[in-house]
Design an enzyme around this catalytic site. Structure first.
Site, PDB file in Angstrom:
ATOM      1  N   PHE A 126      46.132  13.221  15.894  1.00 50.36           N
ATOM      2  CA  PHE A 126      45.849  14.026  14.700  1.00 50.36           C
ATOM      3  C   PHE A 126      46.881  13.661  13.620  1.00 50.36           C
ATOM      4  CE2 PHE A 126      45.898  17.746  11.980  1.00 50.36           C
ATOM      5  CZ  PHE A 126      44.546  17.921  11.765  1.00 50.36           C
ATOM      6  N   ASP A 196      50.346  18.180  22.388  1.00 53.29           N
ATOM      7  CA  ASP A 196      49.714  19.052  21.396  1.00 53.29           C
ATOM      8  C   ASP A 196      48.450  19.618  22.051  1.00 53.29           C
ATOM      9  OD1 ASP A 196      48.171  20.131  19.343  1.00 53.29           O
ATOM     10  OD2 ASP A 196      48.853  18.666  17.856  1.00 53.29           O
ATOM     11  N   TYR A 221      44.798  29.388  15.598  1.00 52.91           N
ATOM     12  CA  TYR A 221      43.589  29.776  14.841  1.00 52.91           C
ATOM     13  C   TYR A 221      42.299  29.131  15.335  1.00 52.91           C
ATOM     14  CZ  TYR A 221      45.351  25.580  12.433  1.00 52.91           C
ATOM     15  OH  TYR A 221      45.851  24.345  12.144  1.00 52.91           O
ATOM     16  N   LYS A 222      42.364  28.325  16.398  1.00 53.55           N
ATOM     17  CA  LYS A 222      41.133  27.685  16.893  1.00 53.55           C
ATOM     18  C   LYS A 222      40.522  28.592  17.960  1.00 53.55           C
ATOM     19  CE  LYS A 222      43.019  23.101  15.886  1.00 53.55           C
ATOM     20  NZ  LYS A 222      42.237  22.776  14.687  1.00 53.55           N
ATOM     21  N   ARG A 370      30.928  17.300  13.943  1.00 52.91           N
ATOM     22  CA  ARG A 370      31.574  17.947  15.110  1.00 52.91           C
ATOM     23  C   ARG A 370      30.911  19.297  15.352  1.00 52.91           C
ATOM     24  NH1 ARG A 370      37.993  18.555  14.908  1.00 52.91           N
ATOM     25  NH2 ARG A 370      37.404  20.038  13.287  1.00 52.91           N
TER      26      ARG A 370
HETATM   27  C1  LIG Z   1      45.589  18.385  17.161  1.00 54.48           C
HETATM   28  C2  LIG Z   1      46.013  19.175  15.970  1.00 54.48           C
HETATM   29  N1  LIG Z   1      47.328  19.371  15.738  1.00 54.48           N
HETATM   30  C3  LIG Z   1      47.752  20.077  14.664  1.00 54.48           C
HETATM   31  C4  LIG Z   1      46.849  20.628  13.786  1.00 54.48           C
HETATM   32  C5  LIG Z   1      47.238  21.374  12.545  1.00 54.48           C
HETATM   33  O1  LIG Z   1      48.485  21.840  12.461  1.00 54.48           O
HETATM   34  P1  LIG Z   1      48.901  22.958  11.406  1.00 54.48           P
HETATM   35  O2  LIG Z   1      48.700  24.279  12.072  1.00 54.48           O
HETATM   36  O3  LIG Z   1      50.307  22.662  11.111  1.00 54.48           O
HETATM   37  O4  LIG Z   1      48.030  22.827  10.207  1.00 54.48           O
HETATM   38  C6  LIG Z   1      45.489  20.472  14.005  1.00 54.48           C
HETATM   39  C7  LIG Z   1      44.522  21.077  13.067  1.00 54.48           C
HETATM   40  O5  LIG Z   1      43.355  20.983  13.148  1.00 54.48           O
HETATM   41  C8  LIG Z   1      45.067  19.728  15.121  1.00 54.48           C
HETATM   42  O6  LIG Z   1      43.759  19.529  15.343  1.00 54.48           O
END
Ligand SMILES: Cc1ncc(COP(=O)(O)O)c(C=O)c1O
Length: 411
Positions: A126, A196, A221-222, A370
């Site tokens: 990402f 992650d 938030y997911k 998606r």
């Molecule tokens: C794998 C991954 N890491 C990090 C993030 C985003 O991080 P942040 O909360 O800092 O915007 C996302 C956002 O979709 C993501 O898919």
């Protein structure tokens, strides 16, 4: 319908998670297939925020740091996320964005391997993960970034490396990385692992300590449904947290913040991965959102998730063949997370046409549609209906209408 292909109604009737849908407030007429990006609104969350704002803040003012346990929220919410990761109470802390949490753990991991200043990651990671790594490299000119490409032996890439930093479930394809195998390879090479878990938490049945994670972070938030910009979580293995040092050493990570001493001394456990004053409103929202997991088994969630993604793939391939869609996600269920991605040259317009019909997924450049299936609120009937609408849009070519070409800022 035969026994081999049960109807959606049969599957929904037999679904032990079906009642959990009532814990969410979803708009009528919407089939929400984007919970892998922004989870749905849990029932009761707005009321909780109203209480925090009007009563705890409005009436009680600063007294609420003690009375309403605002100070404890990062650890309290962490304890509630811990079972979803398969780890123990006191091991997880919550606060700040995923990017910031990644910076903290990555820097801590790199500092624990001073003689091996190489971080191995994937070029397809990402983007924020790569940007944060690059930002750290600019602060540490001796740090080397090395890319591992899938298909190459991880052992070769890991030679001399200090840290392996990967995203567990790929945001574009939904492919699950083999956490246990890759972590073992990293450890055998003398490297630490940073995972992650943004697209894994609340959708896969995780046991991250057993599977060799040393550090882990992920979005709130997911699939955790904490709302837009919800704070992220951080976990560090109980052994390493005793010695790990992170550079954003603010007062909330101090062993005694209210002593107001000039020298920094890290708190003893995971609290040292906090930095400054926490986002109380967002933490309260995430805390409330975590109520939806009451009595929910992650094994059931994963089982339903596999059934749902399989049904969607089969439905699309049956009803939409010949219109240019190609499956991007792994076909083997064991390698696929909670989303299904298809490519199409006109993916953006097709997704806009779907959204206009109430089927909400998203688009990732250059050509990826998606579809995320959150088993807590997506039904099997939703899946069949989404397939029907997609087939109709492709057959009638309504996606060609000019309004669907207008590019929006957030896709
Ligand atoms: C794998 C991954 N890491 C990090 C993030 C985003 O991080 P942040 O909360 O800092 O915007 C996302 C956002 O979709 C993501 O898919």
């Amino acid at each position: 319908m035969t026994n081999e292909t049960p109807s959606a109604a049969e599957l929904d009737a037999a679904d032990p998670l079906a009642p959990v849908r009532s814990r969410f407030s979803l708009p009528e007429g919407v089939i929400y297939l984007d919970g892998n990006s922004l989870g749905a609104l849990p029932v009761g969350l707005a009321e909780r925020l109203d209480q925090v704002i009007r009563h705890e803040w409005g009436n009680r003012l600063i007294r609420s740091w003690n009375e309403a346990n605002w100070y404890e929220l990062p650890r309290h919410v962490g304890d509630r996320i811990a079972p979803l990761l398969g780890v123990g109470a006191g091991e997880v802390v919550v606060g700040d964005s995923t990017s910031v949490s990644l910076f903290r753990v990555l820097a801590a991991a790199v500092r624990l391997r001073p003689d091996r200043q190489i971080v191995v990651t994937e070029r397809g990671n990402f983007p924020t993960d790569l940007y944060i790594l690059e930002g750290l490299r600019q602060l540490m000119p001796d740090l080397e970034i090395r890319f591992w490409n899938e298909g190459e032996s991880p052992e070769d890439s890991l030679r001399g490396a200090g840290v392996l930093m990967l995203t567990h479930v790929d945001y574009r394809t939904g492919r699950i990385r083999d956490m246990r195998g890759l972590s073992t390879a990293a450890h055998e090479a003398g490297a630490l692992t940073v995972w992650d878990l943004s697209h894994s938490t609340g959708i896969l049945d995780l046991d991250i300590d057993r599977d060799g994670a040393d550090f882990a972070i992920g979005c709130g938030y997911k699939y955790l449904n904490g709302g837009p910009g919800a704070p992220s979580f951080t976990w560090v293995s109980p052994e390493l947290v005793k010695v790990a040092e992170q550079p954003l050493s603010g007062w909330f990570g101090h062993k005694d913040p209210f002593a107001f001493v000039p020298d920094f001394e890290a708190a003893s456990g995971i609290q040292r991965f906090l930095t400054g004053t926490q986002q109380v409103l967002s933490l309260a929202a995430l805390d409330e959102a975590l109520n939806v997991w009451e009595g929910v088994s992650m094994r059931e969630v994963r089982k339903k998730s596999v059934m749902q993604t399989e049904r969607f793939i089969a439905g699309v391939e049956r009803s939409c063949s010949g219109y240019g869609l190609a499956l991007l996600s792994p076909r083997a269920s064991g390698e696929r997370g909670g989303q299904v991605s298809f490519t199409h040259d006109e993916g953006y317009r097709i997704m806009q046409a779907l959204i206009s019909r109430g089927v909400i997924g998203d688009f990732r450049a250059p050509n990826i549609l998606r579809f995320g299936f959150s088993p807590l609120y997506v039904s099997f009937a939703d899946i069949d209906r989404a397939v029907e609408i997609l087939a109709e849009i492709l057959r009638t070519e309504t996606w060609r209408q000019p309004q669907f070409a207008a590019k929006r800022t957030v896709t």
